[in-house]
Design a protein around this motif. Structure first.
Motif, short mmCIF file in Angstrom:
data_model
loop_
_atom_site.label_atom_id
_atom_site.label_comp_id
_atom_site.label_asym_id
_atom_site.label_seq_id
_atom_site.Cartn_x
_atom_site.Cartn_y
_atom_site.Cartn_z
N UNK A 121 0.83 -1.20 0.00
CA UNK A 121 0.00 0.00 0.00
C UNK A 121 0.87 1.26 0.00
N UNK A 122 1.97 1.22 0.73
CA UNK A 122 2.90 2.35 0.77
C UNK A 122 3.58 2.54 -0.59
N UNK A 123 4.01 1.43 -1.21
CA UNK A 123 4.70 1.51 -2.50
C UNK A 123 3.79 2.06 -3.60
N UNK A 124 2.51 1.75 -3.53
CA UNK A 124 1.54 2.24 -4.52
C UNK A 124 1.00 3.62 -4.17
N UNK A 125 1.43 4.14 -3.04
CA UNK A 125 0.91 5.42 -2.51
C UNK A 125 -0.61 5.32 -2.38
N UNK A 138 6.87 12.02 -6.21
CA UNK A 138 5.87 11.97 -7.26
C UNK A 138 5.81 10.65 -8.01
N UNK A 139 6.71 9.71 -7.72
CA UNK A 139 6.72 8.41 -8.42
C UNK A 139 6.32 7.30 -7.46
N UNK A 140 5.46 6.42 -7.95
CA UNK A 140 5.16 5.22 -7.19
C UNK A 140 6.27 4.21 -7.44
N UNK A 141 6.57 3.42 -6.46
CA UNK A 141 7.53 2.33 -6.64
C UNK A 141 6.89 1.21 -7.45
N UNK A 142 5.60 1.02 -7.22
CA UNK A 142 4.83 -0.02 -7.90
C UNK A 142 3.54 0.61 -8.40
N UNK A 143 3.19 0.33 -9.64
CA UNK A 143 1.90 0.80 -10.19
C UNK A 143 0.82 -0.15 -9.71
#
Length: 183
Positions: A87-91, A177-182
């Motif tokens: 959830x954190x990686x996908x913001x 501004x970038x997610x680690x995972x979409x």
């Protein structure tokens, strides 16, 4: 091809190898950890569903399962821990955008960086405290109520998940501004 090289396919040309940057390798490593924890969370959900359904069906025949609460409690904790880094990686967390959008670009960037550093510190502290608590649980021999399974390892899983959240936040701090995972 070494671990630091990747094959880049370009249509109409032969694949070429190039060195990955530090951040590309870092992102791949953290994604691997996040996806591993998502798999653990998925197993936890499946365990909860199967055990709960089995308990309901067996109660119809007046044969209740022993320790269902213990299993569901552990599986729920492991599921939550495994889902947190994803959830954190996908913001995917809830954000208060109303006030954030009222700020100009520079104060927004500063507030975002400060918030990420605070979250990094809090999850680092949470990971440390989970490790400490797990050690205390292990030393005291704490067991589940019905099945008498050791519980300390659940706190270790939570500590690991919090550490992975810290790794994700470090990535977000250097890549705003970038997610680690979409998703």
């Amino acid at each position: 091809m070494t671990m630091q090289q990747a094959s880049i396919a370009v249509p109409g040309k032969a694949a070429t190898a190039r060195k990955l940057s530090f951040w590309e390798m870092y992102a791949q490593f953290v994604r691997l950890l996040v996806y591993a924890l998502v798999a653990v969370a998925g197993v936890g959900i499946c365990v909860m569903v199967v055990v709960t359904c089995l308990e309901v069906v067996l109660r119809v025949f007046r044969v209740p399962l022993t320790g269902v609460l213990d299993v569901v409690k552990i599986a729920g904790a492991v599921t939550m821990a495994g889902a947190l880094p994803y959830t954190t990686a996908c913001k995917g967390h809830v954000a208060i955008e109303y006030f954030f959008q009222k700020l100009s670009r520079r104060p927004r960037a500063i507030l975002d960086a400060v918030t990420r550093m605070c979250v990094l510190g809090l999850f680092g502290l949470l990971a440390k405290e989970c490790l400490r608590h797990a050690g205390q649980m292990r030393a005291s021999g704490q067991l589940t109520q019905t099945l008498k399974w050791p519980e300390f390892w659940v706190a270790y899983v939570l500590a690991f998940a919090c550490a992975v959240v810290c790794l994700v936040k470090i990535y977000h701090l250097f890549h705003p501004g970038k997610e680690l995972i979409k998703p």
